[in-house]
Design an enzyme around this catalytic site. Structure first.
Site, PDB file in Angstrom:
ATOM      1  N   PRO A 314      42.840 -11.246  60.508  1.00 19.70           N
ATOM      2  CA  PRO A 314      42.082 -12.685  60.671  1.00 19.70           C
ATOM      3  C   PRO A 314      42.700 -13.872  59.914  1.00 19.70           C
ATOM      4  O   PRO A 314      42.075 -14.602  59.159  1.00 19.70           O
ATOM      5  CB  PRO A 314      40.597 -12.711  60.284  1.00 19.70           C
ATOM      6  CG  PRO A 314      40.558 -11.545  59.276  1.00 19.70           C
ATOM      7  CD  PRO A 314      41.768 -10.823  59.652  1.00 19.70           C
ATOM      8  N   CYS A 315      43.936 -14.213  60.321  1.00 15.38           N
ATOM      9  CA  CYS A 315      44.596 -15.315  59.573  1.00 15.38           C
ATOM     10  C   CYS A 315      43.869 -16.713  60.222  1.00 15.38           C
ATOM     11  O   CYS A 315      43.898 -17.832  59.648  1.00 15.38           O
ATOM     12  CB  CYS A 315      46.002 -15.608  59.865  1.00 15.38           C
ATOM     13  SG  CYS A 315      46.686 -15.273  61.706  1.00 15.38           S
TER      14      CYS A 315
END
Length: 346
Positions: A314-315
């Site tokens: 989850p950047c």
């Protein structure tokens, strides 16, 4: 950045995909509303008004455009194509010819245009690659080349060998040392994504309109010494199920296996990304502290940008130190949507 009418008009004129999902353009003289990426001729500035969702435009009396279909999911695969792809998945030896498409009420040229736009190849080429992908795996598992060729629907070994070599660059006999990366289109509420998988797990998940997508695919193929070919993979079913639950706000963690080839530093950064709790955010500086590299803020940001597995790694949960949303390969509007989804369901 405040979203002014001037900014939205400029985005519509430029067909800027980064604004897809952010607003709709309505034309007063025609009574029609469109996506910002619509290819129809652009109206004069004074004849346009903007809405943040399709419901507002409809309540104001506007009709959806028949060029860009603003009520459909962005880049969604049409139902008639989904049905054919399901049939190919169940039986890769099937061959849909123009005659078969016409019998279903499908215009062959429409099919050709859709596949050229979304896959870069014709529908016939797509079918060949799908059959060859299935054949490659059977040969890898020890099945004979002759049996595999005829099971795949080929009428001669020479034809099978030529098709096989065109995809993999080697003959079936010499293919056992080669590798394959399976590729599939997946529909989501935020638009269509490409998923890639190998036997170890999902190795790429990106929105199809990401500007760096082609570069990422080439780098992935090179790093794994493999060919990327449309095909099924056991991890895709798990991925699609878990993504559906995620977008419905029912899933906070993913269990589908991941495979993320990269440097030691990149994998440390990506591991730290996965440890940011659902519904939370961190700054690049905080991420650099987590991996015990406080001086490497810029390098951490670069590694985030090199992440090929969106959402699962989850950047989107990393923001600027001032609290503002910063660059995201899928577009800032998607980053905002994902963060709001998680905030509302944490």
């Amino acid at each position: 950045m405040k979203l002014t009418d001037d900014i939205m008009y400029k985005a519509a004129v430029n067909k800027d995909t980064s604004f897809e999902g952010v607003f709709f353009t309505a034309v007063k003289t025609t009574g029609i509303f469109c996506r910002p990426t619509c290819t129809a001729r652009k109206p004069k500035r004074e004849n346009v008004e903007f809405f943040t969702n399709s419901k507002e435009a409809i309540l104001k009396g506007y009709r959806p455009c028949k060029v860009c279909f603003p009520l459909e999911k962005y880049n969604e695969t049409p139902d008639f194509i989904k049905e054919i792809l399901r049939e190919l998945s169940d039986d890769p030896s099937l061959k849909f010819k123009d005659y078969d498409l016409v019998k279903r009420g499908i215009e062959p040229s429409k099919m050709r245009r859709w596949f050229l736009k979304n896959h870069g190849i014709t529908f016939q080429a797509y079918q060949r690659m799908f059959r060859i992908n299935s054949a490659f795996k059977k040969i890898k598992d020890g099945e004979s080349i002759t049996t595999t060729a005829f099971d795949a629907g080929y009428e001669s070994l020479s034809g099978f060998n030529d098709s096989f070599k065109a995809v993999f660059g080697v003959s079936p006999k010499n293919s056992k040392t080669h590798n394959i990366i399976d590729l599939k289109r997946i529909e989501t509420p935020l638009g269509t994504m490409y998923a890639c998988a190998v036997k170890e797990g999902i190795c790429l998940l990106e929105f199809t309109d990401r500007k760096m997508l082609e570069t990422e695919l080439k780098a992935l193929a090179k790093s794994l010494k493999a060919a990327i070919v449309q095909g099924e993979n056991k991890h895709f079913n798990v991925l699609e199920f878990e993504l559906k639950e995620y977008f419905e706000g029912k899933r906070k963690e993913f269990t589908v296996p991941l495979f993320s080839p990269g440097s030691d530093f990149q994998n440390r950064v990506w591991k730290a990304l996965g440890e940011i709790p659902y519904g939370s955010v961190k700054s690049y500086k905080e991420q650099s502290l987590v991996i015990e590299k406080p001086e490497a803020i810029r390098a951490v940001a670069n590694a985030n940008g090199m992440n090929r597995i969106s959402i699962l790694i989850p950047c989107h949960r990393v923001i600027g130190s001032n609290g503002e949303l910063t660059g995201y390969g899928g577009g800032l509007w998607r980053k905002k949507w994902l963060l709001e989804l998680e905030q509302n369901n944490k």
